[in-house]
Design an enzyme around this catalytic site. Structure first.
Site, PDB file in Angstrom:
ATOM      1  N   CYS A   1      28.504   8.308   2.168  1.00  0.00           N
ATOM      2  CA  CYS A   1      28.847   7.883   0.814  1.00  0.00           C
ATOM      3  C   CYS A   1      27.623   7.502  -0.021  1.00  0.00           C
ATOM      4  O   CYS A   1      27.687   7.477  -1.250  1.00  0.00           O
ATOM      5  CB  CYS A   1      29.830   6.712   0.855  1.00  0.00           C
TER       6      CYS A   1
ATOM      7  N   HIS B   1      29.635   3.552  -6.291  1.00  0.00           N
ATOM      8  CA  HIS B   1      30.399   4.397  -5.379  1.00  0.00           C
ATOM      9  C   HIS B   1      31.866   3.974  -5.474  1.00  0.00           C
ATOM     10  O   HIS B   1      32.180   2.785  -5.378  1.00  0.00           O
ATOM     11  CB  HIS B   1      29.881   4.227  -3.954  1.00  0.00           C
TER      12      HIS B   1
ATOM     13  N   ASN C   1      38.264   7.906  -2.832  1.00  0.00           N
ATOM     14  CA  ASN C   1      36.886   7.869  -2.354  1.00  0.00           C
ATOM     15  C   ASN C   1      36.452   9.294  -2.043  1.00  0.00           C
ATOM     16  O   ASN C   1      36.896   9.881  -1.056  1.00  0.00           O
ATOM     17  CB  ASN C   1      36.797   6.982  -1.103  1.00  0.00           C
TER      18      ASN C   1
END
EC number: 2.3.1.180
Length: 323
Positions: A114, A250, A280
């Site tokens: 990520c 993020h 996500n």
């Protein structure tokens, strides 16, 4: 005189298939309200059968080129941040290079889960500052739906697919915080936390595997480490939280995003949030949020952005950039 990596174009791509929370409620002991209350996510996109990470990346790259008014032949380097490559090799970046018609230069992947896009931006910044490249395309692209355990309600409802891209170009700056472009970066990792977020398979283990996560522990580390890395990058740029126009985080979880903003002393009105529609998307989440923020007219030229992310590894970092 200081060379800066300045944004010339931005773009993104999302697969057509929209997956609402209600779809998970059909097969799992969960509900739309349960998912929203714990993550803020309402829906996400899943790639179609046969739709690959490199295809998503190529769509996003073309959108960024169109935004910049440039051709693939203008690019010197192409970096793709991803944890879900089409194949073990060649890289998604070289596949994308071929797909967009980029005949020269070089291309490579970055794998920091990520945090991948932040790592890729830092690499692009270094390439431009060192003179190895004048224009660099940086892409975050993922098909995380391919590695989800659809029987695990604690993880499968959180992730989605997509891609976002930035086109950076060298520009002479004054060396002051007023310059446009990347002003500072901060990268970190600690492999002792690898069991908090990982995929339980891979090439050398002769298996594909699924994503596994200790959500509570990841949350705890995320809030602490994201605020710390953001402040570290701001310090390097000789700036403070008061100078920030937008946090572009993020997009993992709305509660993490909110807690990090609070820890930095910034209101949610200064945070670009897309997690409710995208879920996500790992390395794609920051460029997706950037492109959406620009498309919506929120992010404007000259504004100061802080991008921060944390992912498996654990790996985390931030970038301070003036748009």
């Amino acid at each position: 005189m200081t060379v800066r990596a300045v944004v010339r174009g931005v773009g993104h791509y999302l697969p057509e298939r929209v997956v609402p929370n209600s779809e998970f409620a059909e097969t799992l002991e969960t509900s739309d309200e349960w998912i929203k209350s714990r993550s803020g996510i309402e829906e996400r996109r899943f790639a179609a059968p046969g739709e690959t990470t490199s295809q998503l990346a190529a769509h996003a790259a073309r959108a960024a080129l169109a935004d910049a008014g440039m051709d693939a032949s203008d690019i010197d380097a192409l970096i793709v941040a991803t944890s879900t490559p089409d194949l073990t090799f060649p890289s998604v970046a070289t596949m994308t290079q071929a797909a967009i018609g980029m005949k020269g230069g070089f291309a490579f992947d970055v794998q920091a889960v990520c945090a991948g896009f932040v790592y890729a931006l830092s690499n692009a910044d270094a390439l431009i500052k060192s003179g190895q490249a004048k224009r660099v395309m940086v892409i975050g692209a993922e098909t995380f739906s391919r590695i989800l355990d659809m029987t695990d309600r604690s993880t499968c409802v959180l992730f989605g697919d997509g891609a976002g891209a930035l086109l950076l170009e060298a520009e002479d700056g004054t060396g002051s915080p007023a310059d446009r472009g990347i002003l500072a970066t901060d990268l970190n990792s600690d492999g002792s936390f690898q069991d908090l977020l990982y995929v339980d398979g891979g090439t050398s283990t002769n298996s594909i595997g699924h994503l596994r996560m200790q959500g509570r522990e990841v949350f705890r580390h995320a809030v602490e480490k994201l605020a710390k890395t953001a402040h570290a990058a701001l310090d390097k740029a000789e700036l403070t939280s008061e100078d920030v126009d937008w946090i572009v985080p993020h997009q993992a979880n709305l509660r993490i995003i909110t807690a990090t903003a609070n820890k930095m002393g910034l209101p949610m009105e200064k945070v670009i949030v897309t997690v409710q529609k995208h879920g996500n998307t790992s390395a794609a989440s920051i460029p997706l949020a950037l492109s959406t923020g620009v498309q919506n007219g929120d992010i404007k030229r000259g504004e100061l952005l802080v991008m921060e992310a944390i992912g498996g590894g654990l790996a985390w970092g931030s970038v301070v950039l003036r748009w």
